[in-house]
Design a protein around this motif. Structure first.
Motif, PDB file in Angstrom:
ATOM      1  N   UNK A  78       0.799  -1.274  -0.060  1.00 14.60           N
ATOM      2  CA  UNK A  78       0.223   0.346   0.087  1.00 14.60           C
ATOM      3  C   UNK A  78       1.495   1.039  -0.336  1.00 14.60           C
ATOM      4  N   UNK A  79       2.285   1.201  -0.087  1.00 13.75           N
ATOM      5  CA  UNK A  79       2.950   2.286  -1.085  1.00 13.75           C
ATOM      6  C   UNK A  79       2.411   3.511  -1.180  1.00 13.75           C
ATOM      7  N   UNK A  80       2.901   4.605  -1.358  1.00 15.49           N
ATOM      8  CA  UNK A  80       2.130   5.247  -1.850  1.00 15.49           C
ATOM      9  C   UNK A  80       0.970   6.025  -1.948  1.00 15.49           C
ATOM     10  N   UNK A  81       0.007   4.642  -0.960  1.00 17.54           N
ATOM     11  CA  UNK A  81      -1.164   6.083  -0.958  1.00 17.54           C
ATOM     12  C   UNK A  81      -1.663   7.055   0.289  1.00 17.54           C
ATOM     13  N   UNK A  82      -1.303   8.384   0.136  1.00 15.04           N
ATOM     14  CA  UNK A  82      -1.501   9.274   1.111  1.00 15.04           C
ATOM     15  C   UNK A  82      -2.861   9.399   1.344  1.00 15.04           C
ATOM     16  N   UNK A  83      -4.168   9.468   1.022  1.00 12.43           N
ATOM     17  CA  UNK A  83      -5.152   9.816   1.571  1.00 12.43           C
ATOM     18  C   UNK A  83      -4.984   9.265   3.391  1.00 12.43           C
ATOM     19  N   UNK A  84      -4.963   9.088   4.117  1.00 13.88           N
ATOM     20  CA  UNK A  84      -5.238   8.113   4.897  1.00 13.88           C
ATOM     21  C   UNK A  84      -6.630   7.456   5.071  1.00 13.88           C
ATOM     22  N   UNK A  85      -7.487   8.285   4.287  1.00  5.58           N
ATOM     23  CA  UNK A  85      -8.995   7.392   4.180  1.00  5.58           C
ATOM     24  C   UNK A  85      -8.737   6.788   3.569  1.00  5.58           C
ATOM     25  N   UNK A  86      -8.439   6.793   2.044  1.00  6.34           N
ATOM     26  CA  UNK A  86      -7.867   5.562   1.507  1.00  6.34           C
ATOM     27  C   UNK A  86      -7.415   4.543   1.805  1.00  6.34           C
ATOM     28  N   UNK A  87      -6.117   4.588   2.852  1.00  6.64           N
ATOM     29  CA  UNK A  87      -5.589   3.981   3.357  1.00  6.64           C
ATOM     30  C   UNK A  87      -6.166   3.066   3.851  1.00  6.64           C
ATOM     31  N   UNK A  88      -7.637   2.937   4.604  1.00  2.00           N
ATOM     32  CA  UNK A  88      -8.715   2.353   5.714  1.00  2.00           C
ATOM     33  C   UNK A  88      -8.811   1.362   4.896  1.00  2.00           C
ATOM     34  N   UNK A  89      -9.137   2.036   3.636  1.00  2.00           N
ATOM     35  CA  UNK A  89     -10.145   1.065   2.640  1.00  2.00           C
ATOM     36  C   UNK A  89      -8.838   0.613   2.327  1.00  2.00           C
ATOM     37  N   UNK A  90      -8.043   0.731   1.765  1.00  2.00           N
ATOM     38  CA  UNK A  90      -6.941  -0.490   0.715  1.00  2.00           C
ATOM     39  C   UNK A  90      -6.484  -1.461   2.095  1.00  2.00           C
ATOM     40  N   UNK A  91      -6.091  -1.325   2.867  1.00  2.00           N
ATOM     41  CA  UNK A  91      -5.771  -2.121   4.212  1.00  2.00           C
ATOM     42  C   UNK A  91      -6.125  -3.294   4.310  1.00  2.00           C
ATOM     43  N   UNK A  92      -5.971  -4.375   3.948  1.00  2.00           N
ATOM     44  CA  UNK A  92      -6.399  -5.967   4.331  1.00  2.00           C
ATOM     45  C   UNK A  92      -7.206  -5.404   5.695  1.00  2.00           C
ATOM     46  N   UNK A  93      -6.942  -5.031   6.899  1.00  2.00           N
ATOM     47  CA  UNK A  93      -7.539  -4.629   7.769  1.00  2.00           C
ATOM     48  C   UNK A  93      -6.875  -3.474   8.817  1.00  2.00           C
ATOM     49  N   UNK A  94      -7.452  -2.558   9.871  1.00  2.00           N
ATOM     50  CA  UNK A  94      -7.053  -1.572  10.770  1.00  2.00           C
ATOM     51  C   UNK A  94      -5.712  -2.450  11.574  1.00  2.00           C
ATOM     52  N   UNK A  95      -5.735  -3.314  12.126  1.00  2.00           N
ATOM     53  CA  UNK A  95      -5.295  -4.471  13.195  1.00  2.00           C
ATOM     54  C   UNK A  95      -4.021  -4.930  12.356  1.00  2.00           C
ATOM     55  N   UNK A  96      -4.660  -5.328  10.906  1.00  2.00           N
ATOM     56  CA  UNK A  96      -3.142  -6.041  10.418  1.00  2.00           C
ATOM     57  C   UNK A  96      -2.978  -5.265   8.596  1.00  2.00           C
ATOM     58  N   UNK A  97      -2.187  -4.127   8.767  1.00  2.00           N
ATOM     59  CA  UNK A  97      -2.387  -3.939   7.346  1.00  2.00           C
ATOM     60  C   UNK A  97      -1.056  -4.015   6.318  1.00  2.00           C
ATOM     61  N   UNK A  98      -0.474  -4.859   7.181  1.00  2.00           N
ATOM     62  CA  UNK A  98       0.624  -5.339   6.611  1.00  2.00           C
ATOM     63  C   UNK A  98       0.486  -6.706   5.559  1.00  2.00           C
ATOM     64  N   UNK A  99       1.234  -6.096   4.429  1.00  2.00           N
ATOM     65  CA  UNK A  99       1.792  -7.835   3.593  1.00  2.00           C
ATOM     66  C   UNK A  99       0.945  -7.833   2.662  1.00  2.00           C
ATOM     67  N   UNK A 100       0.031  -6.797   2.301  1.00  2.00           N
ATOM     68  CA  UNK A 100      -1.449  -6.958   0.982  1.00  2.00           C
ATOM     69  C   UNK A 100      -1.776  -7.967   0.063  1.00  2.00           C
ATOM     70  N   UNK A 101      -2.114  -8.837   0.306  1.00  2.00           N
ATOM     71  CA  UNK A 101      -1.773  -9.411  -0.968  1.00  2.00           C
ATOM     72  C   UNK A 101      -3.359  -9.632  -1.486  1.00  2.00           C
ATOM     73  N   UNK A 102      -3.340  -9.352  -3.209  1.00  2.00           N
ATOM     74  CA  UNK A 102      -2.632  -9.275  -3.829  1.00  2.00           C
ATOM     75  C   UNK A 102      -2.083  -7.987  -3.355  1.00  2.00           C
ATOM     76  N   UNK A 103      -0.397  -7.197  -3.702  1.00  2.00           N
ATOM     77  CA  UNK A 103      -0.380  -5.897  -3.764  1.00  2.00           C
ATOM     78  C   UNK A 103      -0.696  -4.689  -4.531  1.00  2.00           C
ATOM     79  N   UNK A 104      -1.534  -3.482  -3.968  1.00  2.00           N
ATOM     80  CA  UNK A 104      -1.731  -2.493  -5.093  1.00  2.00           C
ATOM     81  C   UNK A 104      -1.308  -1.315  -4.430  1.00  2.00           C
TER      82      UNK A 104
END
Length: 353
Positions: free
Chosen positions: A24-50
């Motif tokens: 989730x690199x270079x997603x600047x808007x925190x609100x958009x980041x919250x929509x993109x991550x797998x979860x707030x609790x475990x946002x790391x290593x999203x698969x597939x990567x975007x």
């Protein structure tokens, strides 16, 4: 932990932090980041990567979940080069970087392109370095500090390494204070003592960064405040709330510094690596990966290596030194280069290390 164990943990922390944030690199808007991550609790290593501005389809063989970001790939090159050379030599390292850049098949950032242009014009160290004041410096700081931790040459050698790629005083100033913090942690000082010592010898710009990092604000609000300062003359810009989340210094130093300061005040922080890495992704957003390299190195060296479950998610990377078999397991590459770097560091070889 011994000096060698802390260096090993710090090097691993830099790579794992980068890989965890890459999807989730270079997603600047925190609100958009919250929509993109797998979860707030475990946002790391999203698969597939975007990630934004690059993808695995655009750069085949790169940027699948578990891979390094373009920053992490640069960190890998610098680390491997120093592991083989056993020393920082600006002239020799510039030649090595030029050779690597010519065959590098991942995303090239502006500073790397400027470096190549300068070399093509005949520039040598340090004039070959781009006039770039961004967090690329961390990709040299971590392995060069690991190589020279405990040596009186450390600051001069870290600067020499930074100026290969970034011949810029701001990048050097903030890169050196990052190295000051990291070295002290490598050598066994507490994080709180390392931060205090680094601030005590810092210049005005770095002291100002420490003051801002101590603000009683969430990481999200701190970066919003920095953004407003950067964009004060453009309040109607769409980047008014976002500019401070970029790789530009000092914002890309203030954000991880604020996390380290808060962490240093905790008596026994639980899951320090996971907690700070997740905060960097979800609250800071933007250029998560450059910050993750510095943050991950310091936190892992101070509090222990990344979680095994995170390490197990590392996939493959390109070994540009092996043209016959370039794609290799990333963890194996990290283990190999770290063994070589610690074997060169005399402090790791000392009986009391």
């Amino acid at each position: 932990m011994t000096v060698e164990a802390r260096i090993r943990a710090g090097m691993l922390g830099a790579f794992v932090g980068d890989a965890a944030a890459m999807p989730t690199h270079w997603i600047y808007d925190p609100a958009e980041m919250l929509r993109e991550v797998p979860s707030v609790e475990a946002p790391e290593f999203k698969n597939p990567a975007t990630p934004r501005f690059y993808s695995s389809s655009e750069f085949p063989g790169h940027y699948e979940s578990g891979s390094l970001s373009p920053y992490g790939e640069q960190l890998l090159f610098v680390s491997q080069w120093l592991a083989e050379a056993g020393e920082v030599s600006g002239t020799a390292m510039a030649g090595g970087m030029a050779t690597w850049a010519a065959t590098y098949s991942g995303r090239k950032d502006h500073a790397l392109k400027s470096f190549e242009e300068n070399v093509a014009k005949g520039a040598t160290w340090p004039e070959c370095g781009a006039d770039d004041n961004q967090a690329h410096c961390y990709m040299k700081v971590v392995p060069a500090t690991a190589l020279y931790a405990g040596s009186p040459e450390r600051r001069a050698k870290v600067e020499e390494a930074i100026r290969v790629h970034q011949n810029n005083d701001v990048a050097v100033e903030f890169g050196l204070v990052a190295s000051d913090i990291l070295e002290r942690v490598f050598l066994g000082e507490s994080l709180a003592d390392a931060l205090a010592a680094a601030e005590a010898t810092a210049g005005p710009a770095v002291k100002s960064a420490f003051d801002k990092a101590r603000a009683d604000l969430s990481l999200n609000d701190l970066l919003k405040e920095i953004s407003h300062e950067v964009m004060k003359d453009k309040p109607d810009s769409p980047f008014y709330d976002l500019a401070g989340r970029s790789c530009a210094l000092p914002g890309s130093f203030i954000a991880p510094l604020s996390q380290l300061i808060r962490l240093s005040r905790q008596d026994d922080p639980a899951d320090a690596f996971a907690a700070t890495s997740r905060e960097n992704i979800v609250q800071a957003a933007g250029d998560t990966c450059s910050r993750a390299v510095f943050l991950g190195a310091v936190v892992a060296a101070a509090y222990g290596p990344p979680p095994t479950t995170w390490i197990d998610k590392l996939s493959t990377a390109f070994d540009y030194a092996d043209t016959a078999h370039p794609v290799k397991p990333l963890l194996g590459l990290i283990d190999d280069l770290t063994t070589k770097i610690t074997s060169h560091n005399q402090r790791c070889l000392a009986p009391d290390a």
